[in-house]
Design an enzyme around this catalytic site. Structure first.
Site, PDB file in Angstrom:
ATOM      1  N   ASP A  50      80.586  19.146  39.137  1.00 41.37           N
ATOM      2  CA  ASP A  50      79.499  17.788  39.135  1.00 41.37           C
ATOM      3  C   ASP A  50      79.004  18.558  41.126  1.00 41.37           C
ATOM      4  O   ASP A  50      79.861  18.779  41.819  1.00 41.37           O
ATOM      5  CB  ASP A  50      80.294  16.886  39.546  1.00 41.37           C
ATOM      6  CG  ASP A  50      78.705  15.941  38.253  1.00 41.37           C
ATOM      7  OD1 ASP A  50      78.969  15.720  37.206  1.00 41.37           O
ATOM      8  OD2 ASP A  50      77.693  15.151  39.478  1.00 41.37           O
TER       9      ASP A  50
ATOM     10  N   LEU B  70      78.346  14.519  19.995  1.00 44.98           N
ATOM     11  CA  LEU B  70      79.598  13.016  20.009  1.00 44.98           C
ATOM     12  C   LEU B  70      78.650  12.088  20.270  1.00 44.98           C
ATOM     13  O   LEU B  70      77.804  11.521  20.660  1.00 44.98           O
ATOM     14  CB  LEU B  70      80.188  13.439  20.912  1.00 44.98           C
ATOM     15  CG  LEU B  70      80.037  13.618  22.546  1.00 44.98           C
ATOM     16  CD1 LEU B  70      79.596  12.289  23.122  1.00 44.98           C
ATOM     17  CD2 LEU B  70      80.976  14.285  23.427  1.00 44.98           C
TER      18      LEU B  70
ATOM     19  N   ASN C 160      69.457  13.510  15.142  1.00 39.19           N
ATOM     20  CA  ASN C 160      68.580  11.903  15.767  1.00 39.19           C
ATOM     21  C   ASN C 160      68.229  11.444  14.971  1.00 39.19           C
ATOM     22  O   ASN C 160      67.868   9.911  14.897  1.00 39.19           O
ATOM     23  CB  ASN C 160      69.443  12.225  17.739  1.00 39.19           C
ATOM     24  CG  ASN C 160      70.378  12.222  18.042  1.00 39.19           C
ATOM     25  OD1 ASN C 160      71.364  11.962  17.120  1.00 39.19           O
ATOM     26  ND2 ASN C 160      70.526  12.255  18.687  1.00 39.19           N
TER      27      ASN C 160
ATOM     28  N   GLY D 256      70.204   1.801  20.081  1.00 39.36           N
ATOM     29  CA  GLY D 256      69.619   1.693  21.719  1.00 39.36           C
ATOM     30  C   GLY D 256      70.609   3.041  21.936  1.00 39.36           C
ATOM     31  O   GLY D 256      71.045   4.111  20.974  1.00 39.36           O
TER      32      GLY D 256
ATOM     33  N   CYS E  57      70.529   8.300  23.400  1.00 38.15           N
ATOM     34  CA  CYS E  57      69.921   9.837  22.421  1.00 38.15           C
ATOM     35  C   CYS E  57      69.691   9.406  21.101  1.00 38.15           C
ATOM     36  O   CYS E  57      67.887   9.941  21.345  1.00 38.15           O
ATOM     37  CB  CYS E  57      71.215  10.354  21.802  1.00 38.15           C
ATOM     38  SG  CYS E  57      72.153  11.314  23.236  1.00 38.15           S
TER      39      CYS E  57
ATOM     40  N   ARG F 156      72.048   1.859  28.018  1.00 38.24           N
ATOM     41  CA  ARG F 156      70.922   2.300  28.167  1.00 38.24           C
ATOM     42  C   ARG F 156      70.136   2.062  26.814  1.00 38.24           C
ATOM     43  O   ARG F 156      70.163   2.197  26.159  1.00 38.24           O
ATOM     44  CB  ARG F 156      71.017   4.398  28.414  1.00 38.24           C
ATOM     45  CG  ARG F 156      71.303   4.616  29.695  1.00 38.24           C
ATOM     46  CD  ARG F 156      71.365   5.184  29.984  1.00 38.24           C
ATOM     47  NE  ARG F 156      73.002   6.104  29.521  1.00 38.24           N
ATOM     48  CZ  ARG F 156      73.087   7.403  29.657  1.00 38.24           C
ATOM     49  NH1 ARG F 156      72.647   8.682  29.875  1.00 38.24           N
ATOM     50  NH2 ARG F 156      73.941   8.084  28.769  1.00 38.24           N
TER      51      ARG F 156
HETATM   52  C1  UDX Z   1      74.273   9.503  18.561  1.00 37.97           C
HETATM   53  C2  UDX Z   1      74.092  10.530  17.405  1.00 37.97           C
HETATM   54  O1  UDX Z   1      75.071   9.463  16.641  1.00 37.97           O
HETATM   55  C3  UDX Z   1      75.302  11.938  17.851  1.00 37.97           C
HETATM   56  O2  UDX Z   1      75.415  12.019  17.106  1.00 37.97           O
HETATM   57  C4  UDX Z   1      75.163  12.410  19.130  1.00 37.97           C
HETATM   58  O3  UDX Z   1      75.063  13.428  19.702  1.00 37.97           O
HETATM   59  C5  UDX Z   1      73.927  11.307  20.413  1.00 37.97           C
HETATM   60  O4  UDX Z   1      73.244   9.899  19.948  1.00 37.97           O
HETATM   61  P1  UDX Z   1      75.337   7.662  20.065  1.00 37.97           P
HETATM   62  O5  UDX Z   1      73.893   7.192  20.837  1.00 37.97           O
HETATM   63  O6  UDX Z   1      76.555   7.448  20.704  1.00 37.97           O
HETATM   64  O7  UDX Z   1      75.634   8.384  19.338  1.00 37.97           O
HETATM   65  O8  UDX Z   1      75.237   6.381  19.410  1.00 37.97           O
HETATM   66  P2  UDX Z   1      75.894   5.923  17.608  1.00 37.97           P
HETATM   67  O9  UDX Z   1      76.629   5.644  17.874  1.00 37.97           O
HETATM   68  O10 UDX Z   1      74.178   7.014  16.748  1.00 37.97           O
HETATM   69  O11 UDX Z   1      74.436   4.358  17.641  1.00 37.97           O
HETATM   70  C6  UDX Z   1      73.244   4.616  18.267  1.00 37.97           C
HETATM   71  C7  UDX Z   1      72.433   3.098  18.312  1.00 37.97           C
HETATM   72  O12 UDX Z   1      72.526   2.775  16.353  1.00 37.97           O
HETATM   73  C8  UDX Z   1      72.986   1.848  18.573  1.00 37.97           C
HETATM   74  O13 UDX Z   1      72.736   1.161  19.168  1.00 37.97           O
HETATM   75  C9  UDX Z   1      74.016   1.654  17.461  1.00 37.97           C
HETATM   76  O14 UDX Z   1      73.705  -0.050  17.015  1.00 37.97           O
HETATM   77  C10 UDX Z   1      72.928   1.296  16.410  1.00 37.97           C
HETATM   78  N1  UDX Z   1      72.943   1.434  14.806  1.00 37.97           N
HETATM   79  C11 UDX Z   1      73.372   2.715  14.561  1.00 37.97           C
HETATM   80  C12 UDX Z   1      72.372   0.184  13.794  1.00 37.97           C
HETATM   81  O15 UDX Z   1      72.119   0.110  13.757  1.00 37.97           O
HETATM   82  N2  UDX Z   1      73.153   0.957  12.398  1.00 37.97           N
HETATM   83  C13 UDX Z   1      73.959   1.651  11.684  1.00 37.97           C
HETATM   84  O16 UDX Z   1      73.870   1.726  10.966  1.00 37.97           O
HETATM   85  C14 UDX Z   1      73.969   2.425  13.139  1.00 37.97           C
END
Ligand code: UDX
Length: 436
Positions: free
Chosen positions: A30, A153, A208, A257, A260, A328
């Site tokens: 890094d 992930l 995504n 949120g 990703c 974020r």
């Molecule tokens: C996501 C993808 O799941 C992962 O595969 C990718 O590599 C990176 O982006 P992440 O950003 O950690 O992972 O969050 P995730 O678990 O996907 O949740 C995203 C958002 O969706 C959260 O704010 C969560 O509260 C919301 N969410 C998720 C809902 O509102 N309802 C759901 O049923 C599931």
């Protein structure tokens, strides 16, 4: 086998620590020397369950190294994973500056044959631009191939997702590169998909975007359920029992949120439009997500009244989801911003995300926003409580105690974690998402 990771954010650090656990000689590079210095001491710069222990183990057994020196990390590595940030620019395009400078630094120290595997989420076909940089800066004798190994992930479960992913996607131009990646990942479970680079890059955006659309669909169902007097949770459960639909990512709430989903659904829409296809469904999924925050504000007005000036609103949860300190694109912060702009006072609590939220509000002059250290302090004297993140701690909220501390017993359950009947029995006016 020596493996290098460039970038020690979620993706690089988690994957590097996991690979070190499998006995590889792992170098995490890094350019941030402060971060590298603290990682060398075993201190992880963000909250991710289990990660610090994993990093400490890797340091102790000598498999995991942190460095700012690209020569130390890249020289002799079989695979270099590029895991730097690719944030959106103001104009909506992807900021490739970290990717380009990382490519140059890697190029300068390539030796022998190296697979340069991009884990960052990147515009489709970006390797053509990066190839020019590598060609210009690499030693003549060194050979390389680009690969795309997208990361799936999820924050909060990142270690588990990395060791036992649903699938591993290898976008490659040759069997030789595929073989290197298959060997590198031999300890990791999950189906392997070997494909071309563009398909691999697209799997990430499309996956995504689909997840984002599924959440927005669930939110749409919840919004209609509120209008017709149905219970959205039952409706969605009934739908999800159909194996073709499934229960995952079908929870309604105040919106998705994180770093990703919001970024990738927009980027995928832009990619489609740039290439001559109007993927309107994606635009709608994103717009509906923004709409969930506005709907939450309408609920605050419904329950507290139109004039919010000097009303005290308690917010439980700041991170975009539980088990992370990542704020974020967190819906909680969007709600707080709107409440402050309407003159409300906000008291907010989160088990781990307060330091990040304080940084986010560093330049805010609002004397109406207070971060507090406990649920009790948060609800104290409040006119309304909004649950914005489903931390386990909040699901067990002592309703009777909370009511006794609040000025008015109003509860907006933005993640549907409180039993509405129990809330009503405790004397609360309760509004959930898709159920009353
Ligand atoms: C996501 C993808 O799941 C992962 O595969 C990718 O590599 C990176 O982006 P992440 O950003 O950690 O992972 O969050 P995730 O678990 O996907 O949740 C995203 C958002 O969706 C959260 O704010 C969560 O509260 C919301 N969410 C998720 C809902 O509102 N309802 C759901 O049923 C599931």
């Amino acid at each position: 086998m020596k493996i290098a990771f460039v970038g020690t954010g979620y993706v690089g650090l988690v994957t590097g620590a996991v690979f070190a656990g499998y006995g590889y000689d792992v170098y995490c590079i890094d350019i941030n020397s402060e971060r590298v210095a603290s990682l060398k001491q075993g201190s992880v710069p963000f909250y991710e369950p289990g990660l610090e222990d994993h990093v400490k183990k890797g340091l102790q057994n000598g498999n995991l190294h942190f460095t700012t020196d690209f020569k130390e990390g890249v020289d002799g590595a079989d695979t270099v994973f590029i895991c730097v940030g690719t944030p959106p620019l103001q104009n909506g395009e992807v900021d490739l500056s970290q990717l380009k400078s990382a490519s140059q630094m890697v190029a300068e120290h390539l030796t022998g044959y190296t697979v340069i595997a991009i884990k960052s989420t990147v515009p489709i076909g970006v390797e053509e631009e990066l190839e020019k940089i590598i060609e210009e800066h690499k030693p003549k004798s060194a050979t390389y191939e680009f690969a795309s190994v997208p990361e799936f992930l999820s924050e909060g479960t990142a270690l588990e997702n990395t060791m036992h992913p649903d699938r591993l996607v290898f976008g490659v131009n040759s069997q030789k590169a595929a073989d290197v990646l298959l060997t590198t990942h031999k300890n990791i479970s999950g189906e392997r998909i070997v494909t071309d680079l563009r398909s691999a890059q697209m799997i990430k955006y499309a996956a995504n975007s689909f997840l984002a659309t599924k959440v927005s669909f669930a939110n749409g169902v919840a919004n209609v359920a509120e209008k017709v007097g149905a219970n959205a949770l039952t409706v969605l459960y009934g739908m999800g029992l159909d194996k073709r639909i499934g229960q995952a990512f079908f929870k309604p709430g105040i919106g998705f949120g994180g770093s990703c989903l919001p970024k990738d659904v927009q980027a995928f829409y832009d990619i489609a439009v740039k290439n001559g296809y109007n993927f309107d469904l994606l635009r709608a999924a994103y717009a509906m997500n923004t709409g969930q925050v506005d709907l939450t504000l309408s609920k605050v007005h419904e329950i507290v009244g139109q004039d919010l000036s000097d009303k005290k609103i308690a917010i439980l949860g700041l991170s975009f989801k539980p088990d992370t300190d990542d704020i974020r694109e967190a819906p909680a912060l969007k709600i707080i911003d709107k409440l402050l702009s309407l003159g409300a006072m906000v008291q907010a609590y989160d088990p781990v995300a307060i330091p990040n939220a304080k940084k986010y509000y560093t330049n805010s002059n609002s004397d109406k926003l207070h971060f507090v250290q406990s649920v009790d302090e948060c609800v104290n004297d409040a006119d309304c409580l909004i649950i914005a993140t489903e931390w386990e701690e909040f699901a067990g909220l002592d309703l009777t105690k909370a009511k006794s501390k609040m000025k008015a017993a109003n509860l907006i359950d933005g993640r549907n974690i409180i039993d509405p009947q129990k809330a009503k029995d405790a004397g609360f006016a309760y509004i959930g998402i898709g159920r009353k």
